[in-house]
Design a protein around this motif. Structure first.
Motif, PDB file in Angstrom:
ATOM      1  N   ILE A 197     -95.363  -2.777-104.422  1.00  0.00           N
ATOM      2  CA  ILE A 197     -94.986  -4.130-104.005  1.00  0.00           C
ATOM      3  C   ILE A 197     -96.097  -5.102-104.403  1.00  0.00           C
ATOM      4  O   ILE A 197     -97.268  -4.894-104.055  1.00  0.00           O
ATOM      5  CB  ILE A 197     -94.724  -4.171-102.484  1.00  0.00           C
ATOM      6  CG1 ILE A 197     -93.485  -3.335-102.147  1.00  0.00           C
ATOM      7  CG2 ILE A 197     -94.558  -5.608-101.998  1.00  0.00           C
ATOM      8  CD1 ILE A 197     -93.258  -3.131-100.678  1.00  0.00           C
ATOM      9  N   LYS A 198     -95.758  -6.152-105.109  1.00  0.00           N
ATOM     10  CA  LYS A 198     -96.763  -7.065-105.653  1.00  0.00           C
ATOM     11  C   LYS A 198     -96.977  -8.298-104.781  1.00  0.00           C
ATOM     12  O   LYS A 198     -98.064  -8.875-104.792  1.00  0.00           O
ATOM     13  CB  LYS A 198     -96.352  -7.500-107.064  1.00  0.00           C
ATOM     14  CG  LYS A 198     -96.123  -6.336-108.031  1.00  0.00           C
ATOM     15  CD  LYS A 198     -97.339  -5.399-108.096  1.00  0.00           C
ATOM     16  CE  LYS A 198     -97.077  -4.233-109.043  1.00  0.00           C
ATOM     17  NZ  LYS A 198     -98.198  -3.250-109.027  1.00  0.00           N
ATOM     18  N   ARG A 233     -97.722  -8.036 -99.686  1.00  0.00           N
ATOM     19  CA  ARG A 233     -97.899  -6.629 -99.336  1.00  0.00           C
ATOM     20  C   ARG A 233     -98.421  -6.453 -97.910  1.00  0.00           C
ATOM     21  O   ARG A 233     -97.929  -5.597 -97.166  1.00  0.00           O
ATOM     22  CB  ARG A 233     -98.839  -5.955-100.332  1.00  0.00           C
ATOM     23  CG  ARG A 233     -98.944  -4.444-100.134  1.00  0.00           C
ATOM     24  CD  ARG A 233     -99.961  -3.851-101.082  1.00  0.00           C
ATOM     25  NE  ARG A 233     -99.576  -4.033-102.469  1.00  0.00           N
ATOM     26  CZ  ARG A 233    -100.424  -3.934-103.496  1.00  0.00           C
ATOM     27  NH1 ARG A 233    -101.712  -3.702-103.244  1.00  0.00           N
ATOM     28  NH2 ARG A 233    -100.007  -4.100-104.724  1.00  0.00           N
ATOM     29  N   ILE A 259     -95.660  -7.122 -95.415  1.00  0.00           N
ATOM     30  CA  ILE A 259     -94.687  -6.030 -95.426  1.00  0.00           C
ATOM     31  C   ILE A 259     -95.259  -4.804 -94.722  1.00  0.00           C
ATOM     32  O   ILE A 259     -94.557  -4.128 -93.952  1.00  0.00           O
ATOM     33  CB  ILE A 259     -94.271  -5.711 -96.873  1.00  0.00           C
ATOM     34  CG1 ILE A 259     -93.382  -6.849 -97.408  1.00  0.00           C
ATOM     35  CG2 ILE A 259     -93.547  -4.367 -96.966  1.00  0.00           C
ATOM     36  CD1 ILE A 259     -93.104  -6.771 -98.894  1.00  0.00           C
ATOM     37  N   PHE A 274     -87.810   1.569 -98.088  1.00  0.00           N
ATOM     38  CA  PHE A 274     -88.079   1.209 -99.480  1.00  0.00           C
ATOM     39  C   PHE A 274     -86.894   1.605-100.364  1.00  0.00           C
ATOM     40  O   PHE A 274     -86.375   2.720-100.249  1.00  0.00           O
ATOM     41  CB  PHE A 274     -89.341   1.908 -99.992  1.00  0.00           C
ATOM     42  CG  PHE A 274     -90.585   1.556 -99.223  1.00  0.00           C
ATOM     43  CD1 PHE A 274     -91.230   0.346 -99.437  1.00  0.00           C
ATOM     44  CD2 PHE A 274     -91.097   2.426 -98.281  1.00  0.00           C
ATOM     45  CE1 PHE A 274     -92.370   0.017 -98.728  1.00  0.00           C
ATOM     46  CE2 PHE A 274     -92.245   2.118 -97.568  1.00  0.00           C
ATOM     47  CZ  PHE A 274     -92.888   0.911 -97.793  1.00  0.00           C
ATOM     48  N   GLY A 302     -88.569  -2.327-103.696  1.00  0.00           N
ATOM     49  CA  GLY A 302     -88.878  -3.342-102.695  1.00  0.00           C
ATOM     50  C   GLY A 302     -88.740  -2.813-101.279  1.00  0.00           C
ATOM     51  O   GLY A 302     -88.314  -1.677-101.039  1.00  0.00           O
ATOM     52  N   THR A 347     -86.983  -3.010 -97.616  1.00  0.00           N
ATOM     53  CA  THR A 347     -85.649  -3.338 -97.108  1.00  0.00           C
ATOM     54  C   THR A 347     -85.669  -3.854 -95.675  1.00  0.00           C
ATOM     55  O   THR A 347     -84.616  -4.202 -95.145  1.00  0.00           O
ATOM     56  CB  THR A 347     -84.749  -2.092 -97.144  1.00  0.00           C
ATOM     57  OG1 THR A 347     -85.229  -1.147 -96.180  1.00  0.00           O
ATOM     58  CG2 THR A 347     -84.723  -1.460 -98.530  1.00  0.00           C
TER      59      THR A 347
END
Length: 353
Positions: free
Chosen positions: A59-60, A63, A66, A327, A331, A333
């Protein structure tokens, strides 16, 4: 779930009141659980580990945000397991697919769980994907006596090279005043196909059986719980033939193992994870015979279940009905895990006059 609640309450009232109604017993009840946390990695690239291929590291953007949400989601599930009956989160919960101690510390320090005062047991393991197993326990209910990690040696069937995989975690402690042993497992995956990878899980089962046999050689009446994501169903060779786990309590031998999840899988078709429209019950909790005694003066097994609450289930799309994983497609979820947790209830009578 409501049916289970009513049945359990009726059962407890029945066994804790004698036929004359002159002597009653209070009771204690605890939940013991297991949960695959699905790739719970932190946001920091560890140069000593192969963690850069983890879903979290892929994930860019956002992060850290998340990661925080993933921790909150895991804490919510742990908080809820068994709480409708015990009014408490699990006394003990084994976990797998964790990167390190840091992620477990973040979970137990989440606002939902902080007042539960959980402690953790974790060893850094040799797994090629940098994922480990661990144990969380409420310090007011369980006191650790000893802890150890046990390496599983497996080899590639073609190259014959050693393959690093998850260790098996053994924790001995007192659940209130009674000594029990907990083994936490995450057996080798089915990558490459079930048949080709089967010898690896058989090797894992043999190590697990060795640990159980070693404990029973010291005390044949000792209480042992072995739990984990086995990547095998209760009817597969590793569980059925190596551990020789039984589906009926009355068939469990003196040093035998009882697996309450066999009947769930065979009779009800229940599962904890799904793939290609087929359910598997890879997550299981098994126990030795002393947990099956019916005098209830010590910790006794009562009931097992799969924690598949509605909020853990995918509501629509091609994976409708599957566990709502966290995931997918590179990405996050906002989901939880691709596995449902499993749990058992332990009960103990306390006489009152």
């Amino acid at each position: 779930m409501k049916h289970l609640n009513y049945h359990l309450i009726f059962f407890l009232l029945l066994i804790f009141t004698n036929v004359n109604g002159q002597e009653k017993k209070n009771f204690r009840i605890h939940t013991v659980a297991f949960y695959n946390l699905e790739n719970l990695f932190d946001t920091i690239n560890d140069p000593t580990k192969y963690d850069e291929a983890s879903p979290m590291m892929e994930i860019k953007a956002n992060r850290s945000k998340i990661y925080k949400k993933k921790i909150q989601n895991m804490a919510r599930v742990i908080y809820d397991i068994g709480s409708d009956i015990t009014h408490n989160s699990p006394a003990l919960i084994g976990v797998c697919e964790i990167e390190n101690s840091t992620v477990l510390e973040d979970i137990v320090n989440d606002s939902l769980l902080l007042h539960k005062d959980y402690a953790i047991v974790h060893f850094d393991g040799p797994d090629n994907r940098s994922i480990d197993v661990g144990l969380l326990y409420q310090k007011s209910l369980f006191q650790v006596i000893s802890k150890s990690t046990h390496t599983l040696k497996i080899y590639d069937s073609e190259s014959h090279k050693r393959q690093n995989t998850r260790d098996q975690l053994l924790v001995t402690g007192k659940l209130e005043d009674e000594t029990i042993h907990i083994i936490v497992n995450h057996w080798p995956s089915r990558r490459g196909g079930e048949a080709k990878s089967r010898p690896k899980r058989i090797a894992a089962a043999k190590l697990n059986k060795h640990l159980i046999d070693s404990l029973q050689s010291i005390n044949p009446y000792t209480k042992i719980i072995t739990m984990g994501d086995l990547n095998d169903n209760p009817t597969n060779t590793s569980v059925k033939e190596i551990l020789k786990a039984e589906r009926k309590k009355e068939k469990v031998a003196f040093k035998g193992i009882y697996n309450p999840f066999i009947n769930m899988f065979k009779q009800s078709g229940l599962g904890t994870t799904a793939y290609r429209d087929a359910w598997s019950l890879f997550d299981q909790i098994m126990m030795t015979k002393p947990f099956l005694d019916k005098d209830y003066s010590n910790w006794t097994y009562y009931k097992a279940g799969i924690f598949n609450q509605n909020y853990l289930v995918t509501k629509k799309g091609r994976f409708e009905g599957y566990p709502l994983r966290s995931f997918a497609d590179g990405g996050f979820t906002n989901g939880f895990s691709d596995h449902f947790p499993v749990y058992i209830y332990l009960i103990k009578a306390i006489e009152t006059k």
